[in-house]
Design a protein around this motif. Structure first.
Motif, short mmCIF file in Angstrom:
data_model
loop_
_atom_site.label_atom_id
_atom_site.label_comp_id
_atom_site.label_asym_id
_atom_site.label_seq_id
_atom_site.Cartn_x
_atom_site.Cartn_y
_atom_site.Cartn_z
N ALA A 1 -7.01 1.08 -6.58
CA ALA A 1 -7.30 2.83 -6.63
C ALA A 1 -6.20 3.43 -7.33
N LEU A 2 -5.01 3.63 -6.29
CA LEU A 2 -3.41 4.77 -6.22
C LEU A 2 -3.22 3.90 -7.46
N ARG A 3 -2.90 2.45 -7.92
CA ARG A 3 -2.11 2.50 -9.03
C ARG A 3 -3.87 2.45 -10.99
N ASP A 4 -4.12 2.86 -10.67
CA ASP A 4 -5.23 3.13 -11.49
C ASP A 4 -5.18 4.19 -12.17
N ALA B 1 1.30 6.68 -6.97
CA ALA B 1 0.52 7.97 -7.06
C ALA B 1 0.85 8.96 -6.81
N TYR B 2 1.00 9.32 -5.34
CA TYR B 2 1.56 10.74 -5.22
C TYR B 2 3.21 11.05 -5.35
N LEU C 1 0.66 15.90 4.00
CA LEU C 1 -0.53 14.42 4.51
C LEU C 1 -1.68 15.31 3.16
N ARG C 2 -1.76 13.13 3.08
CA ARG C 2 -2.51 13.08 1.80
C ARG C 2 -4.24 11.95 2.13
N SER C 3 -4.76 12.84 2.12
CA SER C 3 -6.45 12.22 1.78
C SER C 3 -6.95 10.98 1.18
N PHE C 4 -7.39 9.90 1.63
CA PHE C 4 -7.61 8.83 0.01
C PHE C 4 -9.09 9.65 -0.55
N GLY C 5 -10.12 8.71 1.03
CA GLY C 5 -11.29 8.78 0.48
C GLY C 5 -12.52 10.21 -0.26
N LYS C 6 -11.34 11.89 -0.06
CA LYS C 6 -11.99 12.61 -1.09
C LYS C 6 -12.36 11.86 -2.83
N PHE C 7 -11.28 12.28 -3.21
CA PHE C 7 -10.94 11.98 -4.60
C PHE C 7 -11.78 10.93 -5.07
N TYR C 8 -10.96 9.33 -4.34
CA TYR C 8 -11.51 8.34 -4.66
C TYR C 8 -12.78 8.23 -4.56
N GLY C 9 -13.87 9.15 -3.63
CA GLY C 9 -15.25 9.03 -3.12
C GLY C 9 -15.58 8.19 -2.21
N LEU D 1 0.10 -1.14 0.24
CA LEU D 1 -0.01 -0.08 0.00
C LEU D 1 0.85 1.27 0.06
N HIS D 2 1.99 0.81 0.61
CA HIS D 2 2.76 2.87 1.29
C HIS D 2 3.18 2.63 -0.97
N GLN D 3 4.21 1.40 -1.15
CA GLN D 3 4.55 1.79 -2.08
C GLN D 3 3.42 1.90 -3.55
N ALA D 4 2.14 1.84 -3.13
CA ALA D 4 1.67 2.21 -4.35
C ALA D 4 0.65 3.39 -4.06
N ALA D 5 0.98 3.92 -2.99
CA ALA D 5 0.50 5.81 -2.30
C ALA D 5 2.01 6.28 -3.26
#
Length: 321
Positions: free
Chosen positions: A230-233, A63-64, A183-191, A56-60
């Motif tokens: 999601a982060l890899r898409d 993405a970032y 700091l990054r939020s996942f839930g907002k952009f990905y809904g 998960l950390h690598q996917a983040a």
């Protein structure tokens, strides 16, 4: 509890209806969420492994667009709760107006908190906080200007909860610098706000401290599985960013016909100046559309972007009444 969007229970108490009857535009959460698909049963039944959390950390990081250390948490809010514990209490300055949890959390932990209105006024603080782009007015600061501030403060925290659709603003690629934390939020952009997933990105020393504070299983197996997917898409993220840009124009055009004035916003919400925000909120609520108002600025009304065409149609009908 401090004032926030997403308080749909209040809307129901005042105006009735079931939660599913309402269009909740009081938040900045994407109303066309990432298509989760099936989640392996193991994600629900087994404790997350270290390898899964590392994935998960690598996917983040992918993405970032960063090589800096990352720690996953239960939303960006979880990181905010831990900020006071990174160092001894001192003088904190927050670029305001902005998300109100920062001042409350830091004050409760014994910090001397001051809200300022200009970037330069953050200089001299032991802890400086900037939300970029800002909530609720969408104010933006260039990475160059923020990096120039870094040597003038003890620690600089940049909250990029609304930066997914404007990646050119992000300091995540620079986050391994000493005393910088993003700091990054996942839930907002990905809904998928209910998943409770977010990230802190920073130098190794800060991330080690935060990792120790979050414990061995900081997020759920389902959050790991869905977050990685999601982060890899990249294709979904690019298409969504393009749609949100178009929808901002669409919403502004629809709303400005009411005589409201655009104050600012991000690709996930818009802020408008109205003659009377409470009256505007009630008018929308009569059509079971919930919006966000601000007690300290009675003329401001914030709207998230509708999702489906049915939601757009209902908003248009309510505004036309």
């Amino acid at each position: 509890m401090r004032e926030h969007g997403g308080n749909l229970d209040l809307a129901q108490q005042r105006f009735g209806g079931r939660a599913e009857d309402w269009i909740d535009l009081s938040t900045g959460i994407n109303r066309l969420p990432y298509p989760v698909g099936e989640v392996n049963s193991r994600a629900w039944s087994a404790l997350p492994s270290r390898a899964e959390i590392d994935a998960l950390h690598q996917a983040a990081r992918q993405a970032y667009r960063t090589r800096a250390p990352v720690v996953a948490m239960g939303g960006a809010q979880a990181a905010i709760q831990l900020l006071p514990r990174l160092t001894s209490p001192g003088r904190a300055r927050i670029l305001a107006p902005t998300y109100n949890e920062y001042a409350g959390v830091l004050s409760a932990a014994g910090w001397d908190v001051q809200e300022v209105t200009e970037l330069d006024a953050l200089a001299g603080a032991d802890l400086a906080i900037v939300v970029n782009p800002n909530n609720p007015d969408g104010r933006r600061h260039s990475p160059k200007d923020l990096l120039a501030l870094l040597p003038r403060v003890g620690r600089l925290v940049i909250d990029e909860s609304f930066a997914d659709a404007v990646p050119q603003l992000s300091l995540a690629p620079e986050a391994d610098r000493p005393e910088l934390l993003v700091l990054r939020s996942f839930g907002k952009f990905y809904g998928l706000a209910g998943l409770r997933l977010g990230f802190a990105i920073g130098n190794a020393a800060d991330v080690v401290k935060l990792t120790a504070m979050t414990g061995p299983w900081p997020v759920s197996g389902a959050a790991i599985a869905i977050g990685c997917r999601a982060l890899r898409d990249d294709a979904w993220a690019e298409a969504t960013s393009a749609r949100l840009a178009r929808d901002c124009v669409r919403l502004d055009t629809m709303v400005l016909s009411q005589g409201w004035r655009l104050v600012g916003g991000t690709p996930l919400f818009r802020l408008y100046q109205t003659p009377d925000a409470l009256a505007a909120q009630e008018r929308l609520a009569r059509g079971q559309i919930w919006s966000r108002v601000f007690a300290q600025t009675p003329a401001w009304l914030r709207l998230g972007l509708p999702g489906s065409e049915a939601e757009w149609a209902r908003l248009g009908e309510v505004l036309a009444r």
